[in-house]
Scaffold this motif. Structure first.
Motif, PDB file in Angstrom:
ATOM      1  N   VAL A   1       0.864  -1.175   0.000  1.00 12.71           N
ATOM      2  CA  VAL A   1       0.000   0.000   0.000  1.00 12.71           C
ATOM      3  C   VAL A   1       0.903   1.228   0.000  1.00 12.71           C
ATOM      4  CG1 VAL A   1      -1.836   1.254   1.186  1.00 12.71           C
ATOM      5  CG2 VAL A   1      -1.742  -1.254   1.329  1.00 12.71           C
ATOM      6  N   LEU A   2       0.708   2.116  -0.968  1.00 14.43           N
ATOM      7  CA  LEU A   2       1.380   3.408  -1.017  1.00 14.43           C
ATOM      8  C   LEU A   2       0.366   4.473  -0.607  1.00 14.43           C
ATOM      9  CD1 LEU A   2       3.240   3.024  -4.441  1.00 14.43           C
ATOM     10  CD2 LEU A   2       4.139   2.559  -2.147  1.00 14.43           C
ATOM     11  N   LEU A   3       0.789   5.453   0.176  1.00 11.96           N
ATOM     12  CA  LEU A   3      -0.139   6.454   0.700  1.00 11.96           C
ATOM     13  C   LEU A   3       0.387   7.854   0.443  1.00 11.96           C
ATOM     14  CD1 LEU A   3       0.225   3.996   3.087  1.00 11.96           C
ATOM     15  CD2 LEU A   3      -1.944   5.021   3.705  1.00 11.96           C
ATOM     16  N   ILE A   4      -0.521   8.760   0.070  1.00 15.26           N
ATOM     17  CA  ILE A   4      -0.146  10.144  -0.222  1.00 15.26           C
ATOM     18  C   ILE A   4      -1.189  11.107   0.329  1.00 15.26           C
ATOM     19  CG2 ILE A   4       1.199   9.563  -2.280  1.00 15.26           C
ATOM     20  CD1 ILE A   4      -1.198  10.404  -4.002  1.00 15.26           C
ATOM     21  N   GLY A   5      -0.754  12.342   0.545  1.00 12.39           N
ATOM     22  CA  GLY A   5      -1.637  13.410   0.993  1.00 12.39           C
ATOM     23  C   GLY A   5      -0.817  14.662   1.210  1.00 12.39           C
ATOM     24  N   ASN A   6      -1.477  15.794   1.350  1.00 14.06           N
ATOM     25  CA  ASN A   6      -0.823  17.082   1.592  1.00 14.06           C
ATOM     26  C   ASN A   6      -1.210  17.599   2.977  1.00 14.06           C
ATOM     27  OD1 ASN A   6       0.431  17.682  -1.080  1.00 14.06           O
ATOM     28  ND2 ASN A   6      -1.688  17.577  -1.781  1.00 14.06           N
ATOM     29  N   GLY A   7      -0.277  18.270   3.645  1.00 13.83           N
ATOM     30  CA  GLY A   7      -0.573  18.886   4.936  1.00 13.83           C
ATOM     31  C   GLY A   7      -1.010  17.870   5.967  1.00 13.83           C
ATOM     32  N   GLY A   8      -2.173  18.117   6.583  1.00 14.24           N
ATOM     33  CA  GLY A   8      -2.697  17.187   7.585  1.00 14.24           C
ATOM     34  C   GLY A   8      -2.936  15.808   7.002  1.00 14.24           C
ATOM     35  N   SER A   9      -3.306  15.758   5.733  1.00 12.66           N
ATOM     36  CA  SER A   9      -3.521  14.465   5.075  1.00 12.66           C
ATOM     37  C   SER A   9      -2.205  13.722   4.860  1.00 12.66           C
ATOM     38  CB  SER A   9      -4.258  14.648   3.748  1.00 12.66           C
ATOM     39  OG  SER A   9      -5.563  15.133   3.972  1.00 12.66           O
ATOM     40  N   ALA A  10      -1.091  14.463   4.743  1.00 11.50           N
ATOM     41  CA  ALA A  10       0.227  13.815   4.676  1.00 11.50           C
ATOM     42  C   ALA A  10       0.518  13.127   6.006  1.00 11.50           C
ATOM     43  CB  ALA A  10       1.310  14.841   4.356  1.00 11.50           C
ATOM     44  N   ALA A  11       0.204  13.812   7.097  1.00  9.39           N
ATOM     45  CA  ALA A  11       0.383  13.212   8.419  1.00  9.39           C
ATOM     46  C   ALA A  11      -0.525  11.998   8.589  1.00  9.39           C
ATOM     47  CB  ALA A  11       0.102  14.252   9.502  1.00  9.39           C
ATOM     48  N   ASP A  12      -1.747  12.090   8.079  1.00 12.93           N
ATOM     49  CA  ASP A  12      -2.667  10.950   8.152  1.00 12.93           C
ATOM     50  C   ASP A  12      -2.143   9.773   7.335  1.00 12.93           C
ATOM     51  OD1 ASP A  12      -4.323  12.436   9.778  1.00 12.93           O
ATOM     52  OD2 ASP A  12      -5.743  12.950   8.193  1.00 12.93           O
ATOM     53  N   ALA A  13      -1.540  10.045   6.176  1.00 15.85           N
ATOM     54  CA  ALA A  13      -0.952   8.981   5.359  1.00 15.85           C
ATOM     55  C   ALA A  13       0.134   8.251   6.150  1.00 15.85           C
ATOM     56  CB  ALA A  13      -0.382   9.553   4.064  1.00 15.85           C
ATOM     57  N   GLN A  14       0.982   9.009   6.830  1.00 17.30           N
ATOM     58  CA  GLN A  14       2.036   8.410   7.646  1.00 17.30           C
ATOM     59  C   GLN A  14       1.445   7.597   8.790  1.00 17.30           C
ATOM     60  OE1 GLN A  14       4.398  12.468   6.866  1.00 17.30           O
ATOM     61  NE2 GLN A  14       4.991  11.463   8.754  1.00 17.30           N
ATOM     62  N   HIS A  15       0.417   8.136   9.420  1.00 22.33           N
ATOM     63  CA  HIS A  15      -0.250   7.448  10.529  1.00 22.33           C
ATOM     64  C   HIS A  15      -0.806   6.097  10.065  1.00 22.33           C
ATOM     65  CE1 HIS A  15      -3.326   7.948  14.066  1.00 22.33           C
ATOM     66  NE2 HIS A  15      -3.070   6.674  13.839  1.00 22.33           N
ATOM     67  N   ILE A  16      -1.512   6.103   8.945  1.00 21.15           N
ATOM     68  CA  ILE A  16      -2.109   4.865   8.434  1.00 21.15           C
ATOM     69  C   ILE A  16      -1.019   3.859   8.066  1.00 21.15           C
ATOM     70  CG2 ILE A  16      -3.548   3.856   6.613  1.00 21.15           C
ATOM     71  CD1 ILE A  16      -4.924   6.720   6.486  1.00 21.15           C
ATOM     72  N   ALA A  17       0.035   4.328   7.394  1.00 27.33           N
ATOM     73  CA  ALA A  17       1.132   3.428   7.032  1.00 27.33           C
ATOM     74  C   ALA A  17       1.741   2.783   8.271  1.00 27.33           C
ATOM     75  CB  ALA A  17       2.199   4.182   6.243  1.00 27.33           C
ATOM     76  N   SER A  18       1.887   3.567   9.333  1.00 24.73           N
ATOM     77  CA  SER A  18       2.493   3.018  10.557  1.00 24.73           C
ATOM     78  C   SER A  18       1.612   1.948  11.189  1.00 24.73           C
ATOM     79  CB  SER A  18       2.779   4.133  11.567  1.00 24.73           C
ATOM     80  OG  SER A  18       1.586   4.612  12.172  1.00 24.73           O
ATOM     81  N   GLU A  19       0.300   2.100  11.071  1.00 21.72           N
ATOM     82  CA  GLU A  19      -0.617   1.081  11.618  1.00 21.72           C
ATOM     83  C   GLU A  19      -0.502  -0.232  10.848  1.00 21.72           C
ATOM     84  OE1 GLU A  19      -1.892   1.810  14.363  1.00 21.72           O
ATOM     85  OE2 GLU A  19      -3.001   3.694  14.388  1.00 21.72           O
ATOM     86  N   ILE A  20      -0.223  -0.134   9.534  1.00 22.90           N
ATOM     87  CA  ILE A  20      -0.115  -1.331   8.696  1.00 22.90           C
ATOM     88  C   ILE A  20       1.245  -1.996   8.886  1.00 22.90           C
ATOM     89  CG2 ILE A  20      -0.088  -2.164   6.308  1.00 22.90           C
ATOM     90  CD1 ILE A  20      -2.096   0.131   5.659  1.00 22.90           C
ATOM     91  N   VAL A  21       2.308  -1.197   8.898  1.00 28.04           N
ATOM     92  CA  VAL A  21       3.656  -1.751   9.044  1.00 28.04           C
ATOM     93  C   VAL A  21       3.893  -2.264  10.460  1.00 28.04           C
ATOM     94  CG1 VAL A  21       6.124  -1.167   9.019  1.00 28.04           C
ATOM     95  CG2 VAL A  21       4.629  -0.347   7.187  1.00 28.04           C
ATOM     96  N   GLY A  22       3.507  -1.470  11.447  1.00 24.87           N
ATOM     97  CA  GLY A  22       3.709  -1.856  12.842  1.00 24.87           C
ATOM     98  C   GLY A  22       2.629  -2.824  13.294  1.00 24.87           C
ATOM     99  N   ARG A  23       1.623  -2.262  13.902  1.00 27.59           N
ATOM    100  CA  ARG A  23       0.441  -3.041  14.276  1.00 27.59           C
ATOM    101  C   ARG A  23      -0.669  -2.070  14.598  1.00 27.59           C
ATOM    102  NH1 ARG A  23       1.936  -5.039  20.417  1.00 27.59           N
ATOM    103  NH2 ARG A  23       1.745  -2.979  21.339  1.00 27.59           N
TER     104      ARG A  23
END
Length: 197
Positions: free
Chosen positions: A47-69
């Protein structure tokens, strides 16, 4: 006496979340997105995730939930937020223009069967639209998260989640609520071997 602005914000957020919880089409869209991600990860895709501003932070948050737990101890799954590499972002922006900051990374990292999850509260960000076009051309499954004003994303997304609001902060709150529910569904399905829905 004026109302407490913090209380007003909570009330508006609660009302929007209630609209989302009562919307069967919206819930079905979230379930379809979860299944799309489950199928991709089961097949060895990412899964690749993208977004701008707050949505960029949300993309990182979602990626961390998938990669981590999310909740369960389990193997890590492949997810990359394309919003985090400052060297790539600045070099691509400098050499090709800001509209291509995500597109170029997708051309380099994306493979057929991967999922591109694009968060855009407006649905009109040029760098998001360029990335979605590139992803479709390369055979990725395109997923959009947007708000009421972003429904034109249907033209470039295989799956679309539309938060029932036109207020950016509220849209982002609904996006993260949906993303957490999707991460929970994905994690349960991959742990249990079922579809999760």
């Amino acid at each position: 006496m004026s109302q407490n602005p913090i209380a007003v914000h909570f009330q508006q957020s609660l009302a929007a979340l209630q609209r989302a919880a009562d919307d069967t089409a919206l819930l079905a869209a979230a379930s379809d997105i979860a299944v799309t991600i489950i199928d991709a990860l089961r097949s060895g895709n990412k899964v690749l995730l993208i977004g701008n501003g707050g949505s960029a932070a949300d993309a990182q948050h979602i990626a961390s939930e998938i990669v981590g737990r999310y909740r369960k101890e389990r193997p890590g799954y492949a997810a990359i937020a394309l919003t985090t590499d400052t060297s790539a972002l600045t070099a691509i922006s400098n050499d090709y223009g800001f509209e291509r900051i995500f597109c170029r990374q997708i051309e380099s990292l994306g493979r057929p069967g991967d999922v591109l999850l694009a968060l855009s509260t407006s649905g009109r960000s040029p760098n998001i639209l360029t990335a979605l076009d590139a992803a479709r051309r390369l055979g990725l499954v395109t997923v959009g998260f947007t708000g009421l004003k972003g429904q034109s994303l249907r033209e470039v997304c295989d799956r679309l989640f539309v938060a029932p609001s036109d207020d950016t902060p509220v849209i982002q709150q609904i996006h993260m609520t949906a993303a957490h529910a999707i991460c929970d569904t994905v994690e349960r399905a991959l742990a249990d071997g079922g579809s999760g829905t």
